[in-house]
Write an enzyme that holds these catalytic residues in place. Structure first.
Site, PDB file in Angstrom:
ATOM      1  NE  ARG A 193      -6.411  -0.189  -0.021  1.00 45.02           N
ATOM      2  CZ  ARG A 193      -6.221  -0.611   1.300  1.00 45.02           C
ATOM      3  NH1 ARG A 193      -5.685  -0.164   2.315  1.00 45.02           N
ATOM      4  NH2 ARG A 193      -6.622  -1.995   1.343  1.00 45.02           N
TER       5      ARG A 193
ATOM      6  CG  HIS B 103      -2.077  -1.019   1.188  1.00 46.90           C
ATOM      7  ND1 HIS B 103      -2.570  -1.818   2.071  1.00 46.90           N
ATOM      8  CD2 HIS B 103      -2.507  -1.554  -0.105  1.00 46.90           C
ATOM      9  CE1 HIS B 103      -3.492  -2.626   1.829  1.00 46.90           C
ATOM     10  NE2 HIS B 103      -3.746  -2.318   0.710  1.00 46.90           N
TER      11      HIS B 103
ATOM     12  CD  GLU C  97      -2.723  -2.838   9.040  1.00 44.04           C
ATOM     13  OE1 GLU C  97      -2.236  -1.688   8.734  1.00 44.04           O
ATOM     14  OE2 GLU C  97      -3.193  -3.542   8.252  1.00 44.04           O
TER      15      GLU C  97
ATOM     16  CD  GLU D 294      -0.882   0.804   4.559  1.00 41.40           C
ATOM     17  OE1 GLU D 294      -0.142  -0.405   4.324  1.00 41.40           O
ATOM     18  OE2 GLU D 294      -2.217   0.640   4.227  1.00 41.40           O
TER      19      GLU D 294
ATOM     20  CG  HIS E  18      -0.174  -3.631   5.340  1.00 45.49           C
ATOM     21  ND1 HIS E  18      -1.128  -3.296   4.292  1.00 45.49           N
ATOM     22  CD2 HIS E  18       0.334  -4.977   5.103  1.00 45.49           C
ATOM     23  CE1 HIS E  18      -1.106  -4.235   3.300  1.00 45.49           C
ATOM     24  NE2 HIS E  18      -0.177  -5.213   3.859  1.00 45.49           N
TER      25      HIS E  18
HETATM   26  O1  0X9 Z   1      -7.188  -3.961   4.366  1.00 45.78           O
HETATM   27  C1  0X9 Z   1      -6.037  -4.291   4.149  1.00 45.78           C
HETATM   28  O2  0X9 Z   1      -5.566  -4.580   3.129  1.00 45.78           O
HETATM   29  C2  0X9 Z   1      -4.967  -4.241   5.424  1.00 45.78           C
HETATM   30  N1  0X9 Z   1      -5.320  -3.132   6.230  1.00 45.78           N
HETATM   31  S1  0X9 Z   1      -4.610  -1.583   5.524  1.00 45.78           S
HETATM   32  O3  0X9 Z   1      -5.369  -0.951   6.496  1.00 45.78           O
HETATM   33  N2  0X9 Z   1      -3.099  -1.643   5.656  1.00 45.78           N
HETATM   34  O4  0X9 Z   1      -5.116  -1.659   4.229  1.00 45.78           O
HETATM   35  C3  0X9 Z   1      -5.593  -5.371   6.428  1.00 45.78           C
HETATM   36  C4  0X9 Z   1      -5.312  -6.848   5.562  1.00 45.78           C
HETATM   37  C5  0X9 Z   1      -5.534  -7.972   6.530  1.00 45.78           C
HETATM   38  N3  0X9 Z   1      -5.574  -9.240   5.671  1.00 45.78           N
HETATM   39  C6  0X9 Z   1      -6.473  -9.795   5.142  1.00 45.78           C
HETATM   40  N4  0X9 Z   1      -7.626  -8.775   5.284  1.00 45.78           N
HETATM   41  N5  0X9 Z   1      -6.369 -10.643   4.392  1.00 45.78           N
HETATM   42 ZN    ZN Z   2      -1.937  -1.610   4.104  1.00 44.63          ZN
END
Ligand code: 0X9
Ligand code: ZN
Length: 431
Positions: free
Chosen positions: A235, A179, A381, A182, A306
């Protein structure tokens, strides 16, 4: 006349490069940090997106001690304020959000004079240059493997750190920067590389495990966020959709395990969670997949870095309805890591399955765990309280704390998984 215009344009460019003061649509936006305290309140917030246009979700909350953060243009604030008041949701407001974006240092000369400071945010080129320097200084520990090119043809390289590459050690594979916005994640990956090769005490952390680190999975997106403050919150990748002409795919919705079954957008023009036209449509996710397939069963731990929210989550991400049968092992290692970070003075992580936080399919963590069979797979995160704008001045505080977490990860992998190639027996060497 033309010279006059050129001069003004030149001065404008100089100012823009010096302090990044270009127009930024987010300058007047407000950050609303909402504190839901019941499931009903969380539902109300999650439905906001459907009812009010032009608002951008930075983070969702699933638990009651966590905030929902949204960016709102000034004309939409009354709507949300009324809705929050109606539902008894407590919130706080940060005005002129875009004005708090830190200026980007785009002057390469300063960097060359000062060297590479691991507690700063750097350009992709500067990171690559620094990796080359580290390889020259420590060829016995570190090597680089070219994985391919991003959509905009930036070379992507995997950093391999090992004090005994022939031993067949279990691999810890860490990636960052899928992303774009980040920034703290690639910076943390570079810090890990730095500690592992430059800190004499880190030789202990290299014993019995090999570290494979991919500091920036999505360099096109990363550079895009650095190019202008208007792009700072981008993003996705930067691939162009041939039908709609919109840019980018959410790399963390693009992996081919239970692709697009939950938490994705099918609209290529969606700014956040477009899953792509098909699984692994992006060269960036293909490269990570290829690393996972090439080293397959040797990878015992995968961590995708992330930001933000201080979460450490494990599969499944595609569903919050059930957990994998191995969830207790995943959960307990995450808590050990969180404790290690806390003991070093850091904030503990919120530990849970990704899908319990919010279901979203096509993530790299689910692919590593479900398709490759990596026994420990996580999304980490980093940081909380500054959204995607974690201040550079605080990096020196948090990076060493997170490093303690990685030491705890390594200890578990070293103890649980012996090297696959044992030293040859003396008799066979003698003959
Ligand atoms: O949404 C995401 O891709 C991640 N959070 S972010 O705020 N960095 O975008 C979390 C991903 C967790 N893993 C899965 N959902 N597989
Ligand atoms: Zn992310």
């Amino acid at each position: 006349m033309a010279r006059g215009i050129l001069l003004i344009y030149g001065i404008y460019l100089l100012c823009w490069q010096a302090d990044g003061n270009e127009n930024n649509k987010y300058d007047d936006y407000l950050l609303l940090r909402l504190y839901p305290r019941a499931s009903k309140e969380i539902d109300v917030l999650n439905n906001l997106e459907k009812s009010i246009e032009d608002i951008e979700f930075l983070k969702r909350s699933r638990s009651f001690n966590d905030t929902t953060d949204i960016l709102v243009p000034p004309n939409k604030v009354p709507l949300i304020r009324d809705l929050a008041l109606e539902n008894g949701i407590v919130f706080e407001v940060k005005e002129n959000y875009g004005r708090s974006f830190e200026p980007v240092d785009r002057t390469p000369r300063r960097r060359i004079l000062r060297g590479f400071d691991v507690f700063e945010y750097h350009s992709y080129a500067a990171m690559q240059e620094h990796l080359d320097i580290l390889v020259k200084r420590h060829p016995e520990l570190i090597s680089l493997q070219t994985l391919g090119e991003s959509y905009q043809r930036r070379r992507v390289r995997l950093v391999k750190i090992s004090s005994n590459p022939k031993a067949g050690n279990p691999i810890i594979f860490i990636d960052a920067g899928i992303h774009a916005r980040e920034w703290v994640a690639p910076a943390m990956a570079m810090y890990l590389v730095h500690r592992l090769v430059n800190d004499p005490e880190a030789r202990r952390d290299l014993a019995g495990v090999d570290w494979y680190i991919l500091p920036v999975v999505n360099p096109d997106g990363y550079e895009f966020t650095r190019a202008s403050k208007v792009n700072r919150l981008w993003r996705k990748t930067r691939s162009k959709n041939t039908v709609y002409g919109c840019f980018g795919v959410d790399g963390n919705r693009n992996y081919g395990y239970k692709w697009a079954v939950s938490g994705v957008s099918k609209n290529p023009c969606d700014q956040e969670t477009y899953a792509g036209p098909k699984p692994f449509s992006e060269p960036e996710t293909q490269m990570v997949r290829n690393v996972m397939m090439e080293y397959g069963k040797r990878i015992k731990l995968y961590v995708s870095l992330h930001s933000y929210g201080q979460y450490l989550v494990y599969p499944w991400g595609y569903t919050g309805d059930f957990l994998p049968k191995e969830w207790q092992k995943l959960d307990s290692l995450a808590r050990i890591v969180s404790n290690a970070v806390e003991s070093a003075g850091g904030q503990p992580f919120r530990v849970m399955s990704a899908g319990k936080w919010y279901p979203a399919a096509g993530g790299s963590d689910d692919f590593a765990f479900g398709a490759i069979g990596v026994p420990y797979s996580y999304t980490m995160e980093l940081t909380d309280g500054y959204e995607f704008l974690f201040p550079e001045r605080l990096l020196h505080t948090v990076f060493p704390q997170y490093y303690e977490g990685f030491k705890a990860f390594a200890a578990q992998i070293r103890n649980e998984f012996p090297p696959t190639r044992h030293k040859k027996k003396i008799s066979s060497v003698a003959h």
